[in-house]
Motif scaffolding. Structure first.
Motif, PDB file in Angstrom:
ATOM      1  N   GLU A 244       9.884 115.919  -7.948  1.00  0.00           N
ATOM      2  CA  GLU A 244      11.506 116.650  -8.336  1.00  0.00           C
ATOM      3  C   GLU A 244      12.017 117.465  -8.295  1.00  0.00           C
ATOM      4  N   THR A 245      13.026 117.444  -7.621  1.00  0.00           N
ATOM      5  CA  THR A 245      13.731 118.587  -7.048  1.00  0.00           C
ATOM      6  C   THR A 245      13.697 120.409  -8.071  1.00  0.00           C
ATOM      7  N   LEU A 246      12.943 121.294  -6.986  1.00  0.00           N
ATOM      8  CA  LEU A 246      13.409 122.539  -7.999  1.00  0.00           C
ATOM      9  C   LEU A 246      14.591 122.366  -8.643  1.00  0.00           C
ATOM     10  N   GLU A 247      15.839 122.143  -8.847  1.00  0.00           N
ATOM     11  CA  GLU A 247      16.477 121.578  -9.733  1.00  0.00           C
ATOM     12  C   GLU A 247      15.783 121.201 -10.629  1.00  0.00           C
ATOM     13  N   GLU A 248      16.666 120.099 -10.522  1.00  0.00           N
ATOM     14  CA  GLU A 248      15.993 119.074 -12.117  1.00  0.00           C
ATOM     15  C   GLU A 248      14.222 119.366 -12.426  1.00  0.00           C
ATOM     16  N   TYR A 249      13.632 120.340 -11.667  1.00  0.00           N
ATOM     17  CA  TYR A 249      12.541 120.590 -12.051  1.00  0.00           C
ATOM     18  C   TYR A 249      12.548 122.270 -12.968  1.00  0.00           C
ATOM     19  N   ILE A 250      13.398 123.327 -12.865  1.00  0.00           N
ATOM     20  CA  ILE A 250      13.891 124.814 -13.280  1.00  0.00           C
ATOM     21  C   ILE A 250      14.566 123.959 -14.255  1.00  0.00           C
ATOM     22  N   ARG A 251      15.675 122.700 -14.501  1.00  0.00           N
ATOM     23  CA  ARG A 251      16.546 122.235 -15.693  1.00  0.00           C
ATOM     24  C   ARG A 251      15.697 121.735 -16.417  1.00  0.00           C
ATOM     25  N   ARG A 252      14.447 121.029 -16.432  1.00  0.00           N
ATOM     26  CA  ARG A 252      13.433 119.937 -17.702  1.00  0.00           C
ATOM     27  C   ARG A 252      13.417 121.464 -17.884  1.00  0.00           C
ATOM     28  N   LEU A 253      12.463 122.475 -17.601  1.00  0.00           N
ATOM     29  CA  LEU A 253      12.192 123.802 -18.117  1.00  0.00           C
ATOM     30  C   LEU A 253      12.850 124.260 -19.100  1.00  0.00           C
ATOM     31  N   GLU A 254      13.763 124.989 -18.648  1.00  0.00           N
ATOM     32  CA  GLU A 254      15.397 125.474 -19.542  1.00  0.00           C
ATOM     33  C   GLU A 254      15.268 124.872 -20.929  1.00  0.00           C
ATOM     34  N   GLN A 255      15.118 123.066 -20.725  1.00  0.00           N
ATOM     35  CA  GLN A 255      15.193 122.170 -21.786  1.00  0.00           C
ATOM     36  C   GLN A 255      14.195 122.187 -22.938  1.00  0.00           C
ATOM     37  N   LEU A 256      12.874 122.178 -22.513  1.00  0.00           N
ATOM     38  CA  LEU A 256      11.829 122.596 -23.140  1.00  0.00           C
ATOM     39  C   LEU A 256      12.314 123.818 -23.380  1.00  0.00           C
ATOM     40  N   GLU A 257      12.399 125.020 -23.129  1.00  0.00           N
ATOM     41  CA  GLU A 257      12.468 125.860 -23.949  1.00  0.00           C
ATOM     42  C   GLU A 257      13.167 126.191 -25.084  1.00  0.00           C
TER      43      GLU A 257
ATOM     44  N   GLN B   6       7.370 118.102 -35.861  1.00  0.00           N
ATOM     45  CA  GLN B   6       8.697 118.174 -35.471  1.00  0.00           C
ATOM     46  C   GLN B   6       8.857 118.400 -33.881  1.00  0.00           C
ATOM     47  N   LEU B   7       8.962 119.242 -33.447  1.00  0.00           N
ATOM     48  CA  LEU B   7       9.247 119.264 -32.163  1.00  0.00           C
ATOM     49  C   LEU B   7       8.674 118.819 -30.885  1.00  0.00           C
ATOM     50  N   ALA B   8       7.508 118.332 -31.514  1.00  0.00           N
ATOM     51  CA  ALA B   8       7.016 116.976 -30.390  1.00  0.00           C
ATOM     52  C   ALA B   8       7.742 116.210 -30.615  1.00  0.00           C
ATOM     53  N   ALA B   9       7.983 115.421 -32.090  1.00  0.00           N
ATOM     54  CA  ALA B   9       8.689 114.268 -32.025  1.00  0.00           C
ATOM     55  C   ALA B   9      10.253 114.480 -31.578  1.00  0.00           C
ATOM     56  N   ARG B  10      11.104 115.535 -31.650  1.00  0.00           N
ATOM     57  CA  ARG B  10      11.843 116.054 -31.181  1.00  0.00           C
ATOM     58  C   ARG B  10      12.373 116.445 -29.599  1.00  0.00           C
ATOM     59  N   ILE B  11      10.751 116.281 -29.033  1.00  0.00           N
ATOM     60  CA  ILE B  11      10.739 116.304 -27.127  1.00  0.00           C
ATOM     61  C   ILE B  11      10.907 114.252 -27.025  1.00  0.00           C
ATOM     62  N   GLU B  12       9.960 114.357 -27.674  1.00  0.00           N
ATOM     63  CA  GLU B  12       9.935 112.449 -27.651  1.00  0.00           C
ATOM     64  C   GLU B  12      10.667 112.130 -27.359  1.00  0.00           C
ATOM     65  N   GLY B  13      11.977 112.171 -28.406  1.00  0.00           N
ATOM     66  CA  GLY B  13      13.076 111.383 -28.378  1.00  0.00           C
ATOM     67  C   GLY B  13      14.470 111.729 -27.244  1.00  0.00           C
ATOM     68  N   GLU B  14      14.474 113.304 -27.402  1.00  0.00           N
ATOM     69  CA  GLU B  14      15.694 113.619 -26.453  1.00  0.00           C
ATOM     70  C   GLU B  14      15.575 113.887 -25.756  1.00  0.00           C
TER      71      GLU B  14
END
Length: 519
Positions: free
Chosen positions: A435-448, A489-497
């Motif tokens: 994945e691109t650097l932008e997508e990688y950073i965006r995914r980590l930011e969404q996770l945090e 609950q956090l694991a469930a939300r990560i799977e769903g969102e």
């Protein structure tokens, strides 16, 4: 005259003979009659003697029978008399016993009446005592309310809250214990099956790039490809939709396009133009169109080869066409057909370990991403693929596995879960996707950011390229039981969102530090 005498003599002789014969016959008949009479008298006498003897014998038999019946009657009468006497004695004994029981019942009834009267008196006394106790309790409660400074309802509410908190903590501990035991068993079994599948499917996959390098016979060919005032290169790019990059790379040009199908058409057309030597706009359009037709005609054959490689049969020709298109599609840089074949094999290995239908697992694995090959679709590719395979009469288990591998619809069979797991394993291989650097950073930011949205979270850290999220909570706001619930609950939300390759491990850290200073 003599004849007369002869006749007369004859007649006299006949008369004399007749007379003699008659006399003799009479004597003989009289003798026979006398014999018959004597015989008759003898028979009658014998019959009379026999009748008298028979009469005497019958009289004796009748007398004996009468004696026997009389004895039997007397014996039967005596037995009945004895039985009747026995019954009379038993009846007398029962009457005596009933009389005794009746007297006993009467005595008990009188005793019970006395007890009932006594019980009524005691109940009345007890009721008076209860009233006195209730009055004392009310006085004590009033005194307790006065001493404690809270009402009875407030005390009851406080007690209920304490009990609910205690019950909730015990339930959380029990649930955590059960979940931990189930997780250990399931994780051990799942790891065993997945490790076996990965070991049996050890294969290398290179990432699909967006460029293709075409070798040239010499440097002069670059000028012929460009053409006068760039006419050839513009015609080539317009016909193929591919960027043709000509730089200082010796004896090579680069084809750049995000669509692998158009890039492959451009490669075939350019190689044929170079081999033919005739390069001009009209020839370019002709060769490009012919290369596109040949490549489109090869799609069903590519699909058949992929199905034959997996040992699958009776696939609809339209599905084979879409499977062929997978060869020229990529997902996160991973070739879609190679990825689908790998998912089919992984799912088949795990299905064999679990004694499920291996053929259905292969079909579901091969077709799970077929929705990505449908152009101009306005729905998630899993649902598009679900409708596609359902339209061409695939097995309901296969249809459900295709539609549910991203949980767009509920899973209805274990094979659907195996396809989802195989898809995650294939995509999680090191180097399988990019994945691109932008997508990688965006995914980590969404996770945090998702982890920080929970109450009591102090800090969040996404580590291991987003495959683990560590959450540090405030110890005074989150206890041990709540930390366990927060992780779930956090694991469930990560799977769903969120969308992510492989899996994400959630670690909740609750640390309590107590310090003191010695002076």
């Amino acid at each position: 005259m003599s004849e007369v005498w002869i006749l007369a003599a004859t007649l006299l002789g006949l008369a004399a003979g007749f007379t003699v014969s008659y006399f003799l016959a009479s004597r003989l008949a009289a003798s026979k009659l006398a014999d018959a009479e004597r015989q008759a008298r003898r028979i009658v006498e014998e019959a009379e003697r026999e009748a008298k003897a028979l009469k005497k014998e019958k009289l004796l038999e009748i007398k004996e029978e009468w004696q026997r019946q009389r004895q039997e009657f007397e014996a039967e009468t005596a037995a009945k008399r004895n039985k009747l006497q026995t019954l009379e004695r038993q009846l007398k004994a029962r009457e005596d016993a009933l009389q005794e029981k009746l007297e006993l019942v009467q005595r008990k009834e009188r005793h019970f009446q006395a007890l009932e009267h006594e019980l009524a008196q005691r109940q009345q006394q007890l009721q008076q005592k209860l009233q006195e106790v209730e009055q004392l309790r009310q006085e004590q409660l009033a005194r307790l309310e006065q001493i404690a400074g809270i009402s009875r309802e407030q005390a009851k509410q406080l007690l209920l809250e304490n009990l609910m908190t205690e019950a909730r903590n015990e339930a959380a501990q029990y649930i955590r214990q059960i979940r931990e035991e189930a997780r250990l068993v399931a994780e051990r079994e799942a790891k065993s099956i997945v490790v076996q599948a990965i070991q049996r499917m050890a294969a290398d996959f290179s990432m699909e790039s967006t460029v293709t390098v075409v070798q040239l016979p010499n440097e002069e060919m670059k000028g012929r490809i460009i053409g006068r005032e760039g006419r050839n290169i513009r015609a080539f790019e317009a016909a193929t939709g591919v960027d043709l990059i000509i730089d200082d790379t010796p004896e090579a040009v680069v084809l750049s396009c995000f669509d692998p199908f158009r890039r492959e058409v451009a490669r075939l057309a350019l190689e044929r133009l170079i081999a033919d030597g005739r390069i001009h706009p009209a020839r370019i359009e002709e060769v490009v169109e012919k290369a596109r037709q040949e490549l489109e005609e090869s799609l069903p054959r590519i699909g058949q080869e992929a199905a034959a490689e997996l040992g699958l049969h009776n696939l609809h020709p339209k599905l084979l066409l879409y499977i062929g298109k997978m060869r020229f599609r990529s997902s996160y840089g991973q070739n879609l057909l190679a990825h689908s074949i790998e998912v089919a094999r992984l799912a088949a290995v795990m299905a064999a370990e679990l004694r499920l239908d291996v053929q259905l697992a292969k079909r579901a694995g091969l077709l799970h991403d077929i929705g990505k090959c449908v152009e101009n679709a306005d729905a998630p590719h899993a649902l598009v693929g679900y409708e596609l395979v359902k339209r061409y009469n695939e097995h309901p288990i296969v249809c459900n596995a295709v539609g549910s591998h991203h949980e767009d619809i509920p899973m209805e069979s274990p094979i659907a879960a195996l396809v989802q797991a195989a898809d995650a394993i294939s995509g999680a291989r090191p180097g399988a996707r990019r994945e691109t650097l932008e997508e990688y950073i965006r995914r980590l930011e969404q996770l945090e950011a998702l982890a920080r949205s929970f109450d009591g979270v102090a800090k969040t850290y996404a580590i291991q390229a987003g495959r683990e999220i560590r959450v540090i909570v405030e110890p005074d706001r989150v206890d041990d039981q709540s930390a366990d619930e927060l992780a779930r609950q956090l694991a469930a939300r990560i799977e769903g969102e969120l969308q992510y390759p492989g899996q994400v491990k959630v670690t909740v850290i609750r640390e309590v530090r107590k310090t003191a200073v010695a002076r």
